[in-house]
Enzyme design. Structure first.
Site, mmCIF file in Angstrom:
data_model
loop_
_atom_site.group_PDB
_atom_site.id
_atom_site.type_symbol
_atom_site.label_atom_id
_atom_site.label_comp_id
_atom_site.label_asym_id
_atom_site.label_seq_id
_atom_site.Cartn_x
_atom_site.Cartn_y
_atom_site.Cartn_z
ATOM 1 N N ARG A 25 -4.995 9.302 8.685
ATOM 2 C CA ARG A 25 -5.762 8.326 7.916
ATOM 3 C C ARG A 25 -5.798 8.799 6.468
ATOM 4 N NH1 ARG A 25 -8.371 4.355 11.163
ATOM 5 N NH2 ARG A 25 -8.130 3.191 9.229
ATOM 6 N N SER A 26 -6.217 7.914 5.569
ATOM 7 C CA SER A 26 -6.238 8.309 4.157
ATOM 8 C C SER A 26 -7.299 9.377 3.885
ATOM 9 C CB SER A 26 -6.461 7.093 3.259
ATOM 10 O OG SER A 26 -7.593 6.368 3.682
ATOM 11 N N LYS A 37 -3.482 5.635 15.665
ATOM 12 C CA LYS A 37 -4.495 6.386 14.922
ATOM 13 C C LYS A 37 -5.634 6.711 15.881
ATOM 14 C CE LYS A 37 -3.646 4.193 10.420
ATOM 15 N NZ LYS A 37 -4.141 3.171 9.459
ATOM 16 N N LYS A 96 3.519 9.576 10.739
ATOM 17 C CA LYS A 96 3.155 9.158 9.384
ATOM 18 C C LYS A 96 1.982 10.031 8.960
ATOM 19 C CE LYS A 96 1.295 5.142 6.980
ATOM 20 N NZ LYS A 96 0.794 3.778 7.132
ATOM 21 N N GLU A 148 -3.230 10.145 -0.331
ATOM 22 C CA GLU A 148 -2.276 10.654 0.657
ATOM 23 C C GLU A 148 -1.155 11.470 0.028
ATOM 24 O OE1 GLU A 148 -1.093 7.377 3.100
ATOM 25 O OE2 GLU A 148 -3.133 6.986 3.771
ATOM 26 N N GLN A 194 0.789 -1.228 0.000
ATOM 27 C CA GLN A 194 0.000 0.000 0.000
ATOM 28 C C GLN A 194 0.827 1.288 0.000
ATOM 29 O OE1 GLN A 194 -3.981 -0.011 1.894
ATOM 30 N NE2 GLN A 194 -3.032 1.337 3.375
#
EC number: 4.2.1.11
Length: 424
Positions: A365-366, A336, A387, A204, A162
């Site tokens: 998150r995306s 998250k 991230k 993203e 991914q």
């Protein structure tokens, strides 16, 4: 003076054009906090439940039920409480929901209120959020994991994994790290275009070229790092998010793009092979969320030299993390906020990880918004890694820009995590 006098929930749109929850909190002294809730595309089966409306409105993705919960039941339960009592407030909302996964009121409703209350309380205290949550020792700026090539559920291309990310470990400051990442990102764009690949960006902000395999993507990244003037394995390292649950079928890993199917042991060996060939220092969800044996095999194989991050495996849940710690599985947790659904539980997961000498990586998150809360939380928890996507799309850059501001505010107190995150 810090009593909650009003809570206003509303439906707004996230970076994918889907509805999400935004919450405003007003305190008695005039202080104000606002938070917007993110949403994922590849979600773990064990995550807290994001309440959606169903029906035809917004193709079933509306969040009016969650908003109604914010404006109704939740406000009735916590209105008048002191915003400084974060743990009590979160506990009250969790008990009000009454389910193990927040499925009645919705994790999106509870989280929006939880974060907005923390922001309002920080304003009332006259402190930035990172200092209010983290105290006087919150000063560590995280190494970014910058997602520059997308595959899997985040892209319409043959790449099975991914995310392919760069980590500017060799930077002196967070500001320099962002610059280095930007230079590699733009160099990669030129390299891809020169060889006829699509350079549109995904959810993203990363590119989604039609490359056939993980090694092909990694080779492109190596060339781009070098062409930008940096040394792979010294200035820049690489991180992967395999999102392996997405291609785990009937006990096997089906790599359609690469045209092969691997048993769990062979999948672990394949990842070890990649980590040996390329400067990969972090692998997220290398094995599927419920393949505990596969995770154990991977951890035994390369856990002493590579960060192995549990995302779908742990879903920011302290109980699942404790199970993993007991089994000796993985060595890091992805954090998250919307996977667990409250600030208190998020902080508990980070603390549980650190006590067991597991690392923690704060994550977006995306489906994101302009909300930059996770930048503050990364510094507040001293987790040392974040991230939050690529060097494109304002919903991603909002977090990088907030980190730049925080570093500036901290002045001489600021420390960039840099090489301290390296294992072995």
């Amino acid at each position: 003076m810090t009593a909650i006098i009003d809570i206003i929930g509303r439906e707004i749109l996230d970076s994918r054009g889907n509805p999400t929850v935004e919450v405003d909190v007003h305190l008695e002294d005039g202080s104000f906090g606002r938070a917007a809730v993110p949403s994922g595309a590849s979600t773990g089966a064990h995550e807290a439940v994001e309440l959606r409306d169903g029906g035809t409105r917004y193709l079933g993705k509306g969040v009016e039920r969650a908003v109604d919960a914010v404006n109704g039941e939740i406000f009735e339960a916590i209105g008048g409480l002191d915003a400084e009592n974060q743990i009590q407030i979160d506990k009250t909302m969790i008990e009000l929901d009454g389910t193990s996964n927040k499925s009645r009121l919705g994790a999106n409703a509870i989280l929006g209120v939880s974060l907005a209350i923390a922001k309002a309380a920080a304003e009332a205290a006259g402190l930035p959020l990172y200092r209010y949550v983290g105290g006087p020792n919150a000063h560590l700026l995280p190494v970014p994991m910058m997602n520059i090539i997308n595959g899997g559920a985040h892209a319409d291309n043959p790449i099975d994994f991914q995310e392919f990310m760069i980590m500017p470990v060799g930077a002196e400051t967070l500001k320099d790290a962002v610059r280095m990442g930007s230079e590699v990102f733009h160099t990669l764009k030129k390299q891809l275009a020169a060889e006829g690949h699509n350079t549109n960006v995904g959810d993203e902000g990363g590119f989604a070229p039609g490359l056939a395999s993980a090694p092909a993507a990694l080779d492109f990244i190596m060339k781009s790092i070098e062409k930008a003037g940096y040394k792979p394995g010294e200035d820049m390292y690489v991180a992967l998010d395999c999102a392996s649950t997405e291609f785990f079928k009937d006990g096997k890993y089906v790599l359609e793009g690469e045209g092969r199917t691997l048993e769990p042991g062979a999948m672990a060996e394949y990842l070890a092979e990649l980590a040996g060939k390329y400067p990969i220092i972090s692998i997220e969800d290398g094995m599927a969320e419920d393949d505990w044996d596969g995770w154990k095999a991977l951890t035994d194989l390369i856990g002493n030299k590579c960060q192995l991050v549990g995302d779908d495996l742990f879903v920011t849940n302290s109980a699942r993390l404790r199970d993993g710690i007991k089994m000796g599985v993985a060595n890091s947790i992805l954090v998250k906020v919307n996977q667990i659904g409250s600030l208190s539980e998020t902080l508990d997961a980070v603390e549980t990880a650190h006590k067991a000498r597991y690392t923690a990586v704060m994550s977006h998150r995306s489906g994101e918004t302009e909300d930059s809360t996770i930048a503050d939380l990364a510094v507040a928890t001293n987790c040392g890694q974040i991230k939050t996507g690529s060097l494109a799309r304002s919903d991603r850059l909002a977090k990088y820009n907030q980190l730049i501001r925080i570093e500036e505010q901290l002045g001489l107190q600021a420390a960039y995590a840099g090489r301290s995150i390296l294992r072995g």
